[in-house]
Design a protein around this motif. Sequence first.
Motif, mmCIF file in Angstrom:
data_model
loop_
_atom_site.group_PDB
_atom_site.id
_atom_site.type_symbol
_atom_site.label_atom_id
_atom_site.label_comp_id
_atom_site.label_asym_id
_atom_site.label_seq_id
_atom_site.Cartn_x
_atom_site.Cartn_y
_atom_site.Cartn_z
ATOM 1 N N ALA A 324 0.832 -1.210 0.000
ATOM 2 C CA ALA A 324 0.000 0.000 0.000
ATOM 3 C C ALA A 324 0.864 1.257 0.000
ATOM 4 C CB ALA A 324 -0.934 -0.010 1.211
ATOM 5 N N ALA A 325 1.957 1.253 0.760
ATOM 6 C CA ALA A 325 2.839 2.412 0.801
ATOM 7 C C ALA A 325 3.486 2.653 -0.556
ATOM 8 C CB ALA A 325 3.913 2.212 1.875
ATOM 9 N N GLN A 326 3.968 1.585 -1.189
ATOM 10 C CA GLN A 326 4.572 1.738 -2.513
ATOM 11 C C GLN A 326 3.555 2.243 -3.529
ATOM 12 O OE1 GLN A 326 6.174 -2.267 -3.064
ATOM 13 N NE2 GLN A 326 8.241 -1.445 -2.882
ATOM 14 N N GLU A 327 2.340 1.719 -3.448
ATOM 15 C CA GLU A 327 1.291 2.147 -4.375
ATOM 16 C C GLU A 327 0.949 3.624 -4.161
ATOM 17 O OE1 GLU A 327 -1.479 1.352 -7.541
ATOM 18 O OE2 GLU A 327 0.323 0.348 -6.765
ATOM 19 N N ALA A 328 0.907 4.056 -2.903
ATOM 20 C CA ALA A 328 0.605 5.456 -2.607
ATOM 21 C C ALA A 328 1.660 6.378 -3.197
ATOM 22 C CB ALA A 328 0.514 5.650 -1.088
ATOM 23 N N ILE A 329 2.927 5.963 -3.117
ATOM 24 C CA ILE A 329 4.015 6.778 -3.673
ATOM 25 C C ILE A 329 3.925 6.815 -5.193
ATOM 26 C CG2 ILE A 329 6.515 6.895 -3.977
ATOM 27 C CD1 ILE A 329 6.768 5.641 -1.174
ATOM 28 N N GLU A 330 3.710 5.666 -5.804
ATOM 29 C CA GLU A 330 3.744 5.579 -7.267
ATOM 30 C C GLU A 330 2.561 6.275 -7.926
ATOM 31 O OE1 GLU A 330 3.722 1.579 -9.139
ATOM 32 O OE2 GLU A 330 5.728 2.169 -9.811
ATOM 33 N N THR A 331 1.406 6.261 -7.268
ATOM 34 C CA THR A 331 0.206 6.849 -7.876
ATOM 35 C C THR A 331 -0.064 8.281 -7.411
ATOM 36 O OG1 THR A 331 -1.216 5.928 -6.124
ATOM 37 C CG2 THR A 331 -0.865 4.583 -8.105
ATOM 38 N N ALA A 332 0.784 8.805 -6.546
ATOM 39 C CA ALA A 332 0.558 10.160 -6.023
ATOM 40 C C ALA A 332 0.436 11.217 -7.110
ATOM 41 C CB ALA A 332 1.661 10.528 -5.028
ATOM 42 N N PRO A 333 1.232 11.156 -8.209
ATOM 43 C CA PRO A 333 1.077 12.179 -9.247
ATOM 44 C C PRO A 333 -0.331 12.211 -9.847
ATOM 45 C CG PRO A 333 3.157 11.033 -9.517
ATOM 46 C CD PRO A 333 2.393 10.279 -8.475
ATOM 47 N N GLU A 334 -1.028 11.055 -9.870
ATOM 48 C CA GLU A 334 -2.389 11.008 -10.423
ATOM 49 C C GLU A 334 -3.438 11.295 -9.356
ATOM 50 O OE1 GLU A 334 -0.277 8.161 -11.052
ATOM 51 O OE2 GLU A 334 0.440 9.313 -12.787
ATOM 52 N N THR A 335 -3.257 10.745 -8.158
ATOM 53 C CA THR A 335 -4.279 10.896 -7.118
ATOM 54 C C THR A 335 -4.154 12.208 -6.357
ATOM 55 O OG1 THR A 335 -2.917 9.794 -5.439
ATOM 56 C CG2 THR A 335 -4.326 8.390 -6.821
ATOM 57 N N GLY A 336 -2.944 12.771 -6.336
ATOM 58 C CA GLY A 336 -2.719 14.010 -5.591
ATOM 59 C C GLY A 336 -2.547 13.789 -4.101
ATOM 60 N N THR A 337 -2.605 12.541 -3.638
ATOM 61 C CA THR A 337 -2.468 12.226 -2.217
ATOM 62 C C THR A 337 -1.501 11.069 -2.039
ATOM 63 O OG1 THR A 337 -4.748 12.915 -1.772
ATOM 64 C CG2 THR A 337 -3.670 11.557 -0.102
ATOM 65 N N GLU A 338 -0.595 11.216 -1.076
ATOM 66 C CA GLU A 338 0.373 10.162 -0.805
ATOM 67 C C GLU A 338 0.171 9.682 0.631
ATOM 68 O OE1 GLU A 338 4.571 10.381 -2.444
ATOM 69 O OE2 GLU A 338 4.976 10.355 -0.286
ATOM 70 N N ALA A 339 -0.801 8.788 0.783
ATOM 71 C CA ALA A 339 -1.133 8.265 2.104
ATOM 72 C C ALA A 339 -1.819 6.915 1.938
ATOM 73 C CB ALA A 339 -2.038 9.230 2.865
#
Length: 356
Positions: A324-339
């Motif tokens: 989940a942490a890796q996914e949050a980092i990788e998708t942050a540019p699209e989701t706008g949230t890193e959590a």
Amino acid sequence: MSREKLIRAFGTSVAETVTQPIDPPLLTTREGWDLSASRRLAPPKRADWAPKGTKVGPRDPRLMYHAEMLPVLTPALWKGLLDARRQLRKNRFRSVGRATDMIIDGDRGTGKSTLLVQIGRGFQGLIESDLGPDPNRIPVIYITVPPERENNLDWSLPLAEFLGLNHTINPDDRNRRTADMTEPVAHVMRQAKTRLVLIDGINRIQDNEIASAFSYFETLQDRTNVTLIFCGTGAREIVHEARYDKRRKNLPDAVKTKASFSDLPVLWAGHIPYGNDWHSVVQGFDEDLCLYDHNPGALLKLSRYLHKRTDGYISALSDLICQAAQEAIETAPETGTEAITKELLDDIRIGRGDSR
């Protein structure tokens, strides 16, 4: 049970040396083991984080860190380290008889191998702290049960591989092996002052192989005076059968009735019930996350959900949070949230607790 206590469990500073390598070390080689034993267990410094919202590559420091994170102090890890420290401290200065071996047992996914490796790291750190660095000393050997286990030759090969001993007539032809490497291995272990051998995957030994396997271990101990730690699901029963069941018919009746189910220390690893211990483990992961938008305590609020998803198994919890942490980092540019959110956790597949 703080991480400082974990680091101090063997009275060493083994966790304060080098940083994590780019590629995971192979623990079954001396070079890989030494690299793992000396690497610094710490999250990447914030100055090394990629700017928030930028796309990261596959070797981004935070992606690599969240693949494993830090060893969270479970009850089994804390108690196992203390028990091992006490036993190894006693074994180290004993010269008569074989050293008292230890067993690590428990269900799959409860952190047995993590405990085994942490014991080895701690003991190696203790030796280096006490005696100083010595490139010729090999205090700890880590092996896994070999795929072939028919004779002493098969058992000697993983030890020879760890020590870097050539065991082929022609190194370019890996199928042409020399004879049993036990004596060369024992010679190197004595010269290198090896005191601890970690044997992982002991559950792979078949019933008809138990007697010959443990006869080999006893032979190795007679030549080296090392302590052996056997690790695997069902290890207690396997070691007990090797030490007693095959010979019990030859023992006096008084001994038969008094023999314990295990006369060796057993370090148990189990799933963690929901409660304070579980909350402490979740909080450990919470504190170790390196995410821009993570609010301290956010994982702890999901503690009951996380227990339901993982059944209290530390391996499943680690898989869930790391992915989940890796996914949050990788998708942050699209989701706008890193959590890490519950919605993200629901989308991660780990086996235990997955919805259909």
